[in-house]
Design a protein around this motif. Structure first.
Motif, PDB file in Angstrom:
ATOM      1  N   SER A 163       0.835  -1.193   0.000  1.00  0.00           N
ATOM      2  CA  SER A 163       0.000   0.000   0.000  1.00  0.00           C
ATOM      3  C   SER A 163       0.871   1.244   0.000  1.00  0.00           C
ATOM      4  O   SER A 163       2.057   1.185   0.323  1.00  0.00           O
ATOM      5  CB  SER A 163      -0.901   0.001   1.246  1.00  0.00           C
ATOM      6  OG  SER A 163      -1.979   0.891   1.062  1.00  0.00           O
ATOM      7  N   ASP A 164       0.267   2.355  -0.383  1.00  0.00           N
ATOM      8  CA  ASP A 164       0.913   3.649  -0.220  1.00  0.00           C
ATOM      9  C   ASP A 164       2.342   3.670  -0.779  1.00  0.00           C
ATOM     10  O   ASP A 164       3.272   4.091  -0.095  1.00  0.00           O
ATOM     11  CB  ASP A 164       0.884   4.070   1.257  1.00  0.00           C
ATOM     12  CG  ASP A 164      -0.548   4.218   1.766  1.00  0.00           C
ATOM     13  OD1 ASP A 164      -1.187   3.179   2.039  1.00  0.00           O
ATOM     14  OD2 ASP A 164      -1.027   5.347   1.836  1.00  0.00           O
ATOM     15  N   LEU A 165       2.484   3.190  -2.006  1.00  0.00           N
ATOM     16  CA  LEU A 165       3.802   3.230  -2.640  1.00  0.00           C
ATOM     17  C   LEU A 165       4.196   4.681  -2.920  1.00  0.00           C
ATOM     18  O   LEU A 165       5.366   5.016  -2.967  1.00  0.00           O
ATOM     19  CB  LEU A 165       3.800   2.401  -3.919  1.00  0.00           C
ATOM     20  CG  LEU A 165       3.546   0.898  -3.710  1.00  0.00           C
ATOM     21  CD1 LEU A 165       3.466   0.177  -5.049  1.00  0.00           C
ATOM     22  CD2 LEU A 165       4.624   0.269  -2.838  1.00  0.00           C
ATOM     23  N   GLY A 178      -4.117   1.390  -2.699  1.00  0.00           N
ATOM     24  CA  GLY A 178      -4.241   2.836  -2.897  1.00  0.00           C
ATOM     25  C   GLY A 178      -3.040   3.675  -2.515  1.00  0.00           C
ATOM     26  O   GLY A 178      -2.055   3.195  -1.988  1.00  0.00           O
ATOM     27  N   ASP A 179      -3.151   4.960  -2.821  1.00  0.00           N
ATOM     28  CA  ASP A 179      -2.016   5.893  -2.762  1.00  0.00           C
ATOM     29  C   ASP A 179      -0.862   5.347  -3.600  1.00  0.00           C
ATOM     30  O   ASP A 179       0.283   5.231  -3.142  1.00  0.00           O
ATOM     31  CB  ASP A 179      -1.595   6.225  -1.323  1.00  0.00           C
ATOM     32  CG  ASP A 179      -2.510   7.277  -0.676  1.00  0.00           C
ATOM     33  OD1 ASP A 179      -3.450   7.764  -1.354  1.00  0.00           O
ATOM     34  OD2 ASP A 179      -2.283   7.618   0.499  1.00  0.00           O
ATOM     35  N   VAL A 180      -1.221   5.041  -4.841  1.00  0.00           N
ATOM     36  CA  VAL A 180      -0.216   4.605  -5.816  1.00  0.00           C
ATOM     37  C   VAL A 180       0.773   5.751  -6.048  1.00  0.00           C
ATOM     38  O   VAL A 180       1.971   5.543  -6.186  1.00  0.00           O
ATOM     39  CB  VAL A 180      -0.908   4.246  -7.155  1.00  0.00           C
ATOM     40  CG1 VAL A 180       0.110   3.809  -8.190  1.00  0.00           C
ATOM     41  CG2 VAL A 180      -1.967   3.174  -6.932  1.00  0.00           C
ATOM     42  N   ASP A 210      -2.720   4.587   6.729  1.00  0.00           N
ATOM     43  CA  ASP A 210      -2.207   5.051   8.019  1.00  0.00           C
ATOM     44  C   ASP A 210      -0.682   5.178   8.021  1.00  0.00           C
ATOM     45  O   ASP A 210      -0.116   5.822   8.889  1.00  0.00           O
ATOM     46  CB  ASP A 210      -2.663   4.095   9.138  1.00  0.00           C
ATOM     47  CG  ASP A 210      -2.476   4.711  10.518  1.00  0.00           C
ATOM     48  OD1 ASP A 210      -2.955   5.841  10.717  1.00  0.00           O
ATOM     49  OD2 ASP A 210      -1.825   4.089  11.377  1.00  0.00           O
ATOM     50  N   HIS A 211      -0.028   4.540   7.063  1.00  0.00           N
ATOM     51  CA  HIS A 211       1.437   4.550   6.957  1.00  0.00           C
ATOM     52  C   HIS A 211       2.095   3.898   8.173  1.00  0.00           C
ATOM     53  O   HIS A 211       3.239   4.166   8.492  1.00  0.00           O
ATOM     54  CB  HIS A 211       1.985   5.976   6.748  1.00  0.00           C
ATOM     55  CG  HIS A 211       1.620   6.527   5.401  1.00  0.00           C
ATOM     56  ND1 HIS A 211       2.222   7.631   4.854  1.00  0.00           N
ATOM     57  CD2 HIS A 211       0.703   6.123   4.487  1.00  0.00           C
ATOM     58  CE1 HIS A 211       1.704   7.893   3.665  1.00  0.00           C
ATOM     59  NE2 HIS A 211       0.770   6.987   3.428  1.00  0.00           N
ATOM     60  N   GLN A 212       1.326   3.072   8.849  1.00  0.00           N
ATOM     61  CA  GLN A 212       1.884   2.211   9.901  1.00  0.00           C
ATOM     62  C   GLN A 212       1.215   0.848   9.754  1.00  0.00           C
ATOM     63  O   GLN A 212      -0.013   0.754   9.766  1.00  0.00           O
ATOM     64  CB  GLN A 212       1.614   2.759  11.303  1.00  0.00           C
ATOM     65  CG  GLN A 212       2.207   1.853  12.378  1.00  0.00           C
ATOM     66  CD  GLN A 212       1.954   2.347  13.805  1.00  0.00           C
ATOM     67  OE1 GLN A 212       1.232   3.304  14.007  1.00  0.00           O
ATOM     68  NE2 GLN A 212       2.547   1.679  14.766  1.00  0.00           N
TER      69      GLN A 212
END
Ligand code: FE2
Ligand code: FE2
Length: 273
Positions: free
Chosen positions: A8-10, A40-42, A204-206
């Motif tokens: 996620s979130d690359l 998501g957050d490609v 959340d980036h965690q």
């Protein structure tokens, strides 16, 4: 068994860490996964070159596994509709052109049905808070989306694992102290009602692994961290490897080691199905 790599979130663009992405591509290239899910957050700002890099990543993944991807809030050009009044076409045009025309794809593999739900709707009045930094950031699920997921699951073979892929985290992040999604209780209640076995999310980036118990069965929530330099608290990046078996779901977090330029073993949690 279904073997899943959940990333996620690359955040392709400035925050992306190319060595970490290369290491993910190497994991995928080894052919160990049936499914690669990107929640998501490609991209960082939905710019063409960022999304083009995302497309290349998905093409590589697609050569070794089945793939599913949904948009995150960074993939939405919410500023094209800052008052939340207009059509969503302009906001998703770039994502659709580079990543997927379908914002809510369905992926069927033997023993599993994956339903993508778009929780990134740009600016919507009911997701605004008193914090201006939340503009276009908080996610939401509509009743019509839940009903669509229900319709898809109802056509799946009995016993199929039911998996939701969406961007925003429905449970509070340990460091952020925040839910990514608005109306989380309603969403989790709906997932219980749908018999969802597993939710793949990020935002959340965690990284986190949770289990939400219901009266009949529970839902495993895999929150993948990020491998970009936006990891919360400056923590190392991570991805989640998941094994979906008929009687259990195991989530294994792999932690990025910049020194070794490789992913090391992190926490493992196993839940009965
Ligand atoms: Fe993100
Ligand atoms: Fe996000």
């Amino acid at each position: 068994m279904i073997s899943v790599l959940h990333v996620s979130d690359l955040h392709f663009g400035k925050p992306s860490v190319p060595e970490a992405v290369a290491a993910i591509e190497q994991l995928i290239g080894a052919g160990r996964y049936d499914v690669v899910a990107l929640s998501g957050d490609v991209s960082q700002r939905a710019r063409a070159h960022e999304l083009a890099r995302g497309r290349a990543f998905l093409a590589l993944a697609g050569a070794h596994a089945r793939t599913i991807v949904v948009p995150g809030n960074h993939d939405v050009k919410w500023w094209r509709d800052p008052l939340g009044l207009g059509s969503t076409r302009a906001q998703f045009a770039a994502y659709r052109a580079y990543i997927s025309h379908d914002l809510e794809p369905v992926l069927r593999v033997p023993e599993g049905t994956f339903v993508g739900l778009n929780t990134a709707h740009g600016v919507r009045p009911h997701t605004l808070t008193w914090n201006p930094r939340d503009i276009g950031v908080v996610g939401d699920l509509r009743r019509s989306q839940i009903e669509r997921a229900r319709a898809v699951f109802e056509t799946a073979p009995a016993g199929d694992a039911r998996v939701i892929v969406m961007h925003h985290n429905p449970l509070r992040g340990a460091l952020s102290g925040r839910h990514g999604l608005a109306h989380t209780r309603r969403a989790l209640g709906a997932f219980a009602d749908l018999g969802v076995d597993l939710v793949l999310c990020g935002h959340d980036h965690q990284e986190a692994i949770h289990y939400v118990e219901h009266t009949r069965r529970g839902t495993v929530i895999s929150t993948a961290g990020t491998t970009s330099n936006r990891s919360r608290g400056g923590r190392p990046g991570s991805v989640n490897e998941i094994a979906i078996e008929p009687d259990a779901i195991t989530v294994h977090t792999r932690i990025w080691s910049a020194a070794d330029r490789a992913f090391a073993d992190g926490p493992v949690k196993r839940f009965a199905r």
